[in-house]
Motif scaffolding. Structure first.
Motif, PDB file in Angstrom:
ATOM      1  N   LEU A   1      70.955  86.022  16.816  1.00 13.69           N
ATOM      2  CA  LEU A   1      71.627  87.206  17.382  1.00 13.69           C
ATOM      3  C   LEU A   1      71.985  88.238  16.311  1.00 13.69           C
ATOM      4  O   LEU A   1      71.667  89.426  16.443  1.00 13.69           O
ATOM      5  CB  LEU A   1      72.892  86.778  18.128  1.00 13.69           C
ATOM      6  N   TRP A   2      72.652  87.793  15.239  1.00 13.49           N
ATOM      7  CA  TRP A   2      73.151  88.758  14.270  1.00 13.49           C
ATOM      8  C   TRP A   2      72.015  89.401  13.482  1.00 13.49           C
ATOM      9  O   TRP A   2      72.049  90.607  13.193  1.00 13.49           O
ATOM     10  CB  TRP A   2      74.149  88.106  13.324  1.00 13.49           C
ATOM     11  N   ALA A   3      70.991  88.620  13.163  1.00 10.01           N
ATOM     12  CA  ALA A   3      69.844  89.183  12.438  1.00 10.01           C
ATOM     13  C   ALA A   3      69.144  90.234  13.292  1.00 10.01           C
ATOM     14  O   ALA A   3      68.750  91.303  12.790  1.00 10.01           O
ATOM     15  CB  ALA A   3      68.868  88.067  12.055  1.00 10.01           C
ATOM     16  N   THR A   4      69.020  89.963  14.583  1.00  7.89           N
ATOM     17  CA  THR A   4      68.381  90.923  15.484  1.00  7.89           C
ATOM     18  C   THR A   4      69.238  92.169  15.642  1.00  7.89           C
ATOM     19  O   THR A   4      68.734  93.299  15.653  1.00  7.89           O
ATOM     20  CB  THR A   4      68.129  90.272  16.856  1.00  7.89           C
ATOM     21  N   THR A   5      70.551  91.952  15.766  1.00 11.67           N
ATOM     22  CA  THR A   5      71.465  93.094  15.905  1.00 11.67           C
ATOM     23  C   THR A   5      71.451  93.965  14.650  1.00 11.67           C
ATOM     24  O   THR A   5      71.420  95.207  14.728  1.00 11.67           O
ATOM     25  CB  THR A   5      72.893  92.589  16.166  1.00 11.67           C
ATOM     26  N   SER A   6      71.466  93.350  13.497  1.00 16.33           N
ATOM     27  CA  SER A   6      71.446  94.098  12.242  1.00 16.33           C
ATOM     28  C   SER A   6      70.151  94.883  12.086  1.00 16.33           C
ATOM     29  O   SER A   6      70.152  96.032  11.611  1.00 16.33           O
ATOM     30  CB  SER A   6      71.633  93.139  11.057  1.00 16.33           C
ATOM     31  N   ALA A   7      69.038  94.277  12.482  1.00 13.73           N
ATOM     32  CA  ALA A   7      67.753  94.972  12.403  1.00 13.73           C
ATOM     33  C   ALA A   7      67.739  96.182  13.339  1.00 13.73           C
ATOM     34  O   ALA A   7      67.211  97.249  12.984  1.00 13.73           O
ATOM     35  CB  ALA A   7      66.619  94.007  12.756  1.00 13.73           C
ATOM     36  N   PHE A   8      68.327  96.039  14.510  1.00 17.46           N
ATOM     37  CA  PHE A   8      68.394  97.160  15.455  1.00 17.46           C
ATOM     38  C   PHE A   8      69.259  98.280  14.883  1.00 17.46           C
ATOM     39  O   PHE A   8      68.896  99.464  15.004  1.00 17.46           O
ATOM     40  CB  PHE A   8      68.961  96.676  16.790  1.00 17.46           C
ATOM     41  N   ARG A   9      70.390  97.936  14.296  1.00 20.60           N
ATOM     42  CA  ARG A   9      71.262  98.954  13.702  1.00 20.60           C
ATOM     43  C   ARG A   9      70.539  99.715  12.594  1.00 20.60           C
ATOM     44  O   ARG A   9      70.695 100.935  12.468  1.00 20.60           O
ATOM     45  CB  ARG A   9      72.522  98.305  13.131  1.00 20.60           C
ATOM     46  N   ALA A  10      69.767  99.001  11.803  1.00 17.36           N
ATOM     47  CA  ALA A  10      69.042  99.655  10.708  1.00 17.36           C
ATOM     48  C   ALA A  10      67.938 100.558  11.235  1.00 17.36           C
ATOM     49  O   ALA A  10      67.671 101.624  10.661  1.00 17.36           O
ATOM     50  CB  ALA A  10      68.453  98.589   9.784  1.00 17.36           C
ATOM     51  N   LEU A  11      67.328 100.167  12.339  1.00 14.69           N
ATOM     52  CA  LEU A  11      66.229 100.940  12.904  1.00 14.69           C
ATOM     53  C   LEU A  11      66.720 102.144  13.697  1.00 14.69           C
ATOM     54  O   LEU A  11      66.070 103.198  13.714  1.00 14.69           O
ATOM     55  CB  LEU A  11      65.372 100.037  13.796  1.00 14.69           C
ATOM     56  N   TYR A  12      67.883 102.000  14.334  1.00 16.26           N
ATOM     57  CA  TYR A  12      68.424 103.083  15.161  1.00 16.26           C
ATOM     58  C   TYR A  12      69.878 103.374  14.766  1.00 16.26           C
ATOM     59  O   TYR A  12      70.819 103.103  15.524  1.00 16.26           O
ATOM     60  CB  TYR A  12      68.370 102.706  16.647  1.00 16.26           C
ATOM     61  N   PRO A  13      70.118 103.933  13.608  1.00 12.91           N
ATOM     62  CA  PRO A  13      71.494 104.194  13.149  1.00 12.91           C
ATOM     63  C   PRO A  13      72.233 105.198  14.011  1.00 12.91           C
ATOM     64  O   PRO A  13      73.474 105.209  14.019  1.00 12.91           O
ATOM     65  CB  PRO A  13      71.286 104.729  11.721  1.00 12.91           C
ATOM     66  N   ASP A  14      71.513 106.027  14.748  1.00 12.02           N
ATOM     67  CA  ASP A  14      72.173 107.017  15.596  1.00 12.02           C
ATOM     68  C   ASP A  14      72.967 106.372  16.726  1.00 12.02           C
ATOM     69  O   ASP A  14      73.851 107.012  17.315  1.00 12.02           O
ATOM     70  CB  ASP A  14      71.144 107.978  16.186  1.00 12.02           C
ATOM     71  N   TYR A  15      72.635 105.127  17.072  1.00  7.09           N
ATOM     72  CA  TYR A  15      73.341 104.442  18.152  1.00  7.09           C
ATOM     73  C   TYR A  15      74.648 103.810  17.689  1.00  7.09           C
ATOM     74  O   TYR A  15      75.427 103.318  18.505  1.00  7.09           O
ATOM     75  CB  TYR A  15      72.456 103.349  18.766  1.00  7.09           C
ATOM     76  N   VAL A  16      74.904 103.818  16.401  1.00  6.94           N
ATOM     77  CA  VAL A  16      76.128 103.224  15.855  1.00  6.94           C
ATOM     78  C   VAL A  16      77.185 104.318  15.745  1.00  6.94           C
ATOM     79  O   VAL A  16      77.064 105.220  14.915  1.00  6.94           O
ATOM     80  CB  VAL A  16      75.872 102.585  14.477  1.00  6.94           C
ATOM     81  N   VAL A  17      78.210 104.242  16.576  1.00  8.64           N
ATOM     82  CA  VAL A  17      79.259 105.264  16.567  1.00  8.64           C
ATOM     83  C   VAL A  17      80.177 105.053  15.363  1.00  8.64           C
ATOM     84  O   VAL A  17      80.352 103.907  14.894  1.00  8.64           O
ATOM     85  CB  VAL A  17      80.079 105.226  17.875  1.00  8.64           C
ATOM     86  N   PRO A  18      80.774 106.098  14.843  1.00  9.84           N
ATOM     87  CA  PRO A  18      81.637 105.968  13.652  1.00  9.84           C
ATOM     88  C   PRO A  18      82.839 105.060  13.881  1.00  9.84           C
ATOM     89  O   PRO A  18      83.169 104.223  13.051  1.00  9.84           O
ATOM     90  CB  PRO A  18      82.062 107.418  13.377  1.00  9.84           C
ATOM     91  N   ASN A  19      83.509 105.242  15.018  1.00 10.15           N
ATOM     92  CA  ASN A  19      84.717 104.465  15.302  1.00 10.15           C
ATOM     93  C   ASN A  19      84.336 103.202  16.079  1.00 10.15           C
ATOM     94  O   ASN A  19      84.550 103.085  17.282  1.00 10.15           O
ATOM     95  CB  ASN A  19      85.706 105.300  16.117  1.00 10.15           C
ATOM     96  N   ASN A  20      83.761 102.226  15.386  1.00  8.51           N
ATOM     97  CA  ASN A  20      83.270 101.013  16.045  1.00  8.51           C
ATOM     98  C   ASN A  20      84.089  99.790  15.643  1.00  8.51           C
ATOM     99  O   ASN A  20      85.059  99.897  14.876  1.00  8.51           O
ATOM    100  CB  ASN A  20      81.789 100.797  15.707  1.00  8.51           C
TER     101      ASN A  20
END
Length: 267
Positions: free
Chosen positions: A228-247
């Motif tokens: 789970l975490w490896a997949t989530t981290s890979a997604f965050r790296a690929l789509y940084p625009d989906y990561v909101v600042p106040n998370n």
């Protein structure tokens, strides 16, 4: 002598009659409200006690609803849950309910929920593509993985549990019955509401610009989230625009940046 011989018998007859009268009065007493609420169908003599309010269909200032994924076999547990939710909160607000099932609801289920609730009830069928195993999943590998977890992980070998988790994670809000609503309160059959909820969580979230709320956090089973975490981290790296600042990244991770096994329970 003859008169006194019949006196004990007469006394026994009187005592029996008194006992019978007490039993009749006990059985004829009005049923406690908890027993009335537990009935699937309200008898004719108490049907009016349901008290479906006149504003059950009124437009609320907050577009919100309770969302309940349930089986027909869970009617008894859900009836108790809904009655507690009504007593502790919704009888004062009349928010609607959306009931979803991967099989058609029975008339018994629908009638019981209609009688138990103060708000409108909507019953829907989960689309096949939202519940079935996707075609791109390797079924052989999936069954092998489930078999290896069956003995030491809760619901490890259950296919239906995985389908439920998948639906709750990514598909429930896409159901057409939820189109009119902006906020959803997920309710599980069997949960209990033992305290009065004086405020309105829906209104609180709107007024404070909140998007998500949960009840409690538990420790996740590491074996269930191996990738789970490896997949989530890979997604965050690929789509940084989906990561909101106040998370909540700092809350979900340990000092070394790895997942700390926090599990959100949104009951």
């Amino acid at each position: 002598m003859h008169k006194h011989a019949h006196q004990p018998r007469l006394t026994r007859v009187v005592l029996v009659l008194v006992a019978l009268a007490a039993a009749v009065l006990y059985l004829a007493r009005p049923p406690p409200i908890e027993k009335v609420r537990a009935l699937g169908y309200a008898p004719d003599q108490i049907r009016e006690s349901r008290l479906k309010t006149a504003n059950a269909s009124a437009t609320h200032t907050v577009r919100a609803a309770f969302v309940i994924l349930a089986r027909n076999s869970e009617l008894h547990a859900l009836r108790t849950t809904v009655r507690q939710l009504e007593d502790q909160f919704n009888a004062r607000h009349n928010y609607p309910y959306v009931f979803l099932n991967n099989e058609p609801f029975t008339d018994e289920f629908k009638h019981a929920m209609e009688w138990a609730t103060s708000g409108d009830c909507h019953f829907g069928l989960v689309p096949y593509e939202h519940w079935s195993v996707p075609s791109w999943v390797d079924n052989v590998r999936a069954k092998w993985a489930a078999a290896t977890m069956d003995e030491h992980v809760p619901y490890g070998g259950s296919s239906s549990y995985r389908k439920m988790c998948r639906f709750q994670s990514g598909f429930f809000f896409r159901h057409k019955l939820l189109d009119p609503f902006d906020y959803y309160w997920r309710v599980e059959p069997g949960v209990e509401f033992t305290c009065a909820i004086h405020g309105d969580p829906f209104r609180f979230m709107v007024e404070n610009h909140k998007s998500y709320a949960f009840t409690i956090t538990l420790r996740e089973f590491p074996a269930t989230v191996h990738s789970l975490w490896a997949t989530t981290s890979a997604f965050r790296a690929l789509y940084p625009d989906y990561v909101v600042p106040n998370n909540t990244l700092r809350w979900l991770t340990a000092d070394n940046g790895k997942y700390n096994m926090s599990l959100l329970v949104q009951l």
